[in-house]
Design a protein around this motif. Structure first.
Motif, short mmCIF file in Angstrom:
data_model
loop_
_atom_site.label_atom_id
_atom_site.label_comp_id
_atom_site.label_asym_id
_atom_site.label_seq_id
_atom_site.Cartn_x
_atom_site.Cartn_y
_atom_site.Cartn_z
N VAL A 210 6.32 0.07 -5.99
CA VAL A 210 7.33 -0.68 -6.75
C VAL A 210 8.64 0.09 -6.86
O VAL A 210 9.72 -0.48 -6.66
CB VAL A 210 6.78 -1.02 -8.16
CG1 VAL A 210 7.86 -1.69 -9.00
CG2 VAL A 210 5.55 -1.90 -8.05
N ALA A 211 8.55 1.39 -7.17
CA ALA A 211 9.77 2.15 -7.43
C ALA A 211 10.30 2.89 -6.21
O ALA A 211 11.53 3.06 -6.09
CB ALA A 211 9.51 3.14 -8.57
N LEU A 212 9.42 3.33 -5.34
CA LEU A 212 9.86 4.17 -4.22
C LEU A 212 9.80 3.46 -2.88
O LEU A 212 10.02 4.08 -1.83
CB LEU A 212 9.02 5.45 -4.17
CG LEU A 212 9.11 6.32 -5.43
CD1 LEU A 212 8.23 7.56 -5.31
CD2 LEU A 212 10.56 6.73 -5.71
N ASP A 213 9.47 2.18 -2.88
CA ASP A 213 9.56 1.33 -1.69
C ASP A 213 8.62 1.76 -0.56
O ASP A 213 8.94 1.60 0.62
CB ASP A 213 11.00 1.28 -1.17
CG ASP A 213 11.27 0.06 -0.31
OD1 ASP A 213 10.61 -0.98 -0.55
OD2 ASP A 213 12.10 0.14 0.62
N TYR A 214 7.46 2.29 -0.91
CA TYR A 214 6.45 2.55 0.11
C TYR A 214 5.84 1.21 0.53
O TYR A 214 5.79 0.27 -0.27
CB TYR A 214 5.35 3.44 -0.44
CG TYR A 214 5.65 4.92 -0.40
CD1 TYR A 214 4.89 5.78 0.38
CD2 TYR A 214 6.71 5.46 -1.14
CE1 TYR A 214 5.15 7.14 0.41
CE2 TYR A 214 6.98 6.81 -1.11
CZ TYR A 214 6.20 7.65 -0.34
OH TYR A 214 6.48 9.01 -0.30
N PRO A 215 5.36 1.08 1.77
CA PRO A 215 4.66 -0.15 2.17
C PRO A 215 3.46 -0.39 1.27
O PRO A 215 2.80 0.56 0.82
CB PRO A 215 4.24 0.12 3.61
CG PRO A 215 5.13 1.22 4.09
CD PRO A 215 5.44 2.05 2.89
N ALA A 216 3.17 -1.65 0.99
CA ALA A 216 2.03 -1.98 0.13
C ALA A 216 0.71 -1.94 0.87
O ALA A 216 -0.35 -1.86 0.24
CB ALA A 216 2.23 -3.37 -0.48
N SER A 217 0.74 -2.00 2.19
CA SER A 217 -0.50 -2.00 2.97
C SER A 217 -1.02 -0.58 3.16
O SER A 217 -0.25 0.36 3.39
CB SER A 217 -0.26 -2.64 4.33
OG SER A 217 -1.41 -2.50 5.15
N ALA A 218 -2.33 -0.42 3.06
CA ALA A 218 -2.95 0.89 3.28
C ALA A 218 -3.03 1.24 4.75
O ALA A 218 -3.32 2.39 5.09
CB ALA A 218 -4.35 0.93 2.66
N VAL A 219 -2.80 0.27 5.62
CA VAL A 219 -2.82 0.51 7.07
C VAL A 219 -1.47 0.09 7.64
O VAL A 219 -0.69 -0.62 7.00
CB VAL A 219 -3.96 -0.27 7.76
CG1 VAL A 219 -5.31 0.20 7.24
CG2 VAL A 219 -3.80 -1.77 7.53
N PHE A 235 0.87 7.54 -0.47
CA PHE A 235 0.09 6.34 -0.77
C PHE A 235 -1.36 6.56 -0.37
O PHE A 235 -2.28 6.22 -1.14
CB PHE A 235 0.68 5.15 -0.01
CG PHE A 235 -0.01 3.84 -0.27
CD1 PHE A 235 0.56 2.90 -1.12
CD2 PHE A 235 -1.22 3.53 0.33
CE1 PHE A 235 -0.07 1.69 -1.37
CE2 PHE A 235 -1.86 2.32 0.09
CZ PHE A 235 -1.28 1.40 -0.76
N ALA A 236 -1.61 7.12 0.82
CA ALA A 236 -2.98 7.36 1.28
C ALA A 236 -3.68 8.35 0.36
O ALA A 236 -4.88 8.21 0.06
CB ALA A 236 -2.98 7.88 2.71
N VAL A 237 -2.96 9.37 -0.11
CA VAL A 237 -3.55 10.36 -1.03
C VAL A 237 -3.90 9.70 -2.36
O VAL A 237 -5.00 9.91 -2.90
CB VAL A 237 -2.57 11.52 -1.25
CG1 VAL A 237 -3.10 12.47 -2.32
CG2 VAL A 237 -2.33 12.28 0.05
#
Length: 380
Positions: A210-219, A235-237
């Motif tokens: 939400v805040a840092l704009d990482y992709p929402a998908s785990a893959v 995100f993976a961690v």
């Protein structure tokens, strides 16, 4: 060292998640030149992204691996890995060279190579962490797991920012669940805050997306321009931490006292399953394409709507049966006699000797010490 049935169950869930995830998100389409191209259902159906949070279970696999490595006196068996890996790569090299000579499109060849080879990256950090388990275990015993986890998280964050190479994130990110697995094996559940890992992981996921704009998908999703898995990101961690926290909270329920055939089989065959599951997928798609003149629904049709998902899910049992049959044949032709035994459905394992069986790092032999074997035969 004692055998922990909850880790057996966790490893079974992890390998099933990896295989099921690959089979569900690997879409294939035929382009205008007749070549296979990869497509992801998550591109056109982003509403299914949360499914990737469940099926991306590599963190759990490394956690179980760290636990098993800390409990085992054995080092990773390179020969045990090298032979099946050479068979897979050598077999596909022969097939692709022959098929190319017979007119296989370049695009199809590239897609097959990517599908078969790309999952094998996992073996390098897994083996590296296996060989590093000794010093990691001593460090965990001396200073606790979080003294090692904190710098690893920092390395992953620096990789996300582009300040360190991607390969550093691969080792650092997957060392975190591995170290937590070592900590559970060496120091018990009290050293790992289950609720803290779950809540902290979920909170970090929300902040990152939400805040840092990482992709929402785990893959990885084609077209996103950024993947949480290649290389593994924060995100993976965070996802691995949340999954491990959840497992620790329900761990007692996972202590299976009856040896379940499916769990035992998935544990023993974890390595060959990982090595060949995408090969089985490619072979099934190729066979279906050769039999049916039209694109096969769920295999060679565009993953654009829920009907595709229904069709792909319908193929999963056939893919699983094909994979099981292939592994069963390979076991019968390659395994040493008497070393691997079929799982005993419904046999109670309540005796003290059951918990003395060693756990291997990658695949688990279902072998008994001679004294236990004699006692079991006497009871029967």
């Amino acid at each position: 060292m004692t055998r922990d049935r909850s880790i057996d169950a966790l490893r079974a869930v992890a390998i099933a998640g990896v295989v099921g995830g690959h089979w569900l998100v690997t879409g294939l389409v035929v382009d205008g030149e007749g070549a296979w191209r990869q497509a992801s259902p998550l591109t056109s159906m982003p509403g299914f992204v949360p499914v990737s949070w469940i099926l991306q279970t590599l963190g759990l696999f490394f956690f179980a691996g760290g636990f098993a490595a800390a409990r085992s006196a054995r080092r990773p068996a390179l020969r045990k890995l090298a032979v099946p890996l050479a068979v897979v790569l050598g077999g596909w090299t022969l097939v692709l060279v022959t098929a190319t000579a017979l007119g296989l499109p370049d695009g199809t060849r590239s897609t097959i190579i990517k599908l078969v080879v790309s999952p094998l990256w996992f073996l390098l950090p897994y083996l590296a962490l296996g060989f590093a388990t000794g010093p990691l275990t001593r460090a965990v015993d001396r200073a606790g797991p979080f003294s090692l986890v904190a710098p690893a998280v920092l390395v992953v964050a620096l990789s996300d920012a582009g300040l360190v190479p991607a390969w550093a994130a691969v080792v650092a990110a997957w060392s975190i669940p591995w170290i937590l697995g070592i900590a559970l094996a060496r120091r018990g559940r009290t050293v790992l805050p289950a609720a803290g890992l779950l809540i902290g992981g979920l909170t970090a996921l929300a902040v990152l997306v939400v805040a840092l704009d990482y992709p929402a998908s785990a893959v990885g999703v084609p077209g996103d321009g950024r993947s949480n898995l290649s290389p593994p990101s924060l995100f993976a961690v965070a996802l691995a931490a949340a999954q491990i926290g959840l497992f620790l909270l329900i761990r007692d329920a996972c202590r299976i006292r009856i040896e379940m055939p499916l769990v035992a089989s998935l544990n023993r065959a974890a390595l060959p399953i990982y090595l060949i599951h995408q090969s089985v997928f490619v072979a099934v798609v190729a066979a279906a394409a050769a039999i049916w003149p039209q694109p096969v629904p769920g295999l060679l049709t565009a993953p654009q709507d829920p009907q595709w998902i229904i069709a792909r899910v319908a193929w999963l049992p056939f893919l699983a049966l094909t994979l099981a049959a292939l592994i069963r044949v390979s076991w019968r032709t390659t395994r040493p006699q008497g070393r691997l035994k079929p799982a005993l459905s419904g046999k109670l394992l309540d005796g003290p000797n059951d918990e003395s069986r060693p756990t291997e790092v990658i695949a688990v032999r279902d072998s008994d010490p001679p004294s236990r074997g004699r006692a079991a035969r006497q009871r029967l």
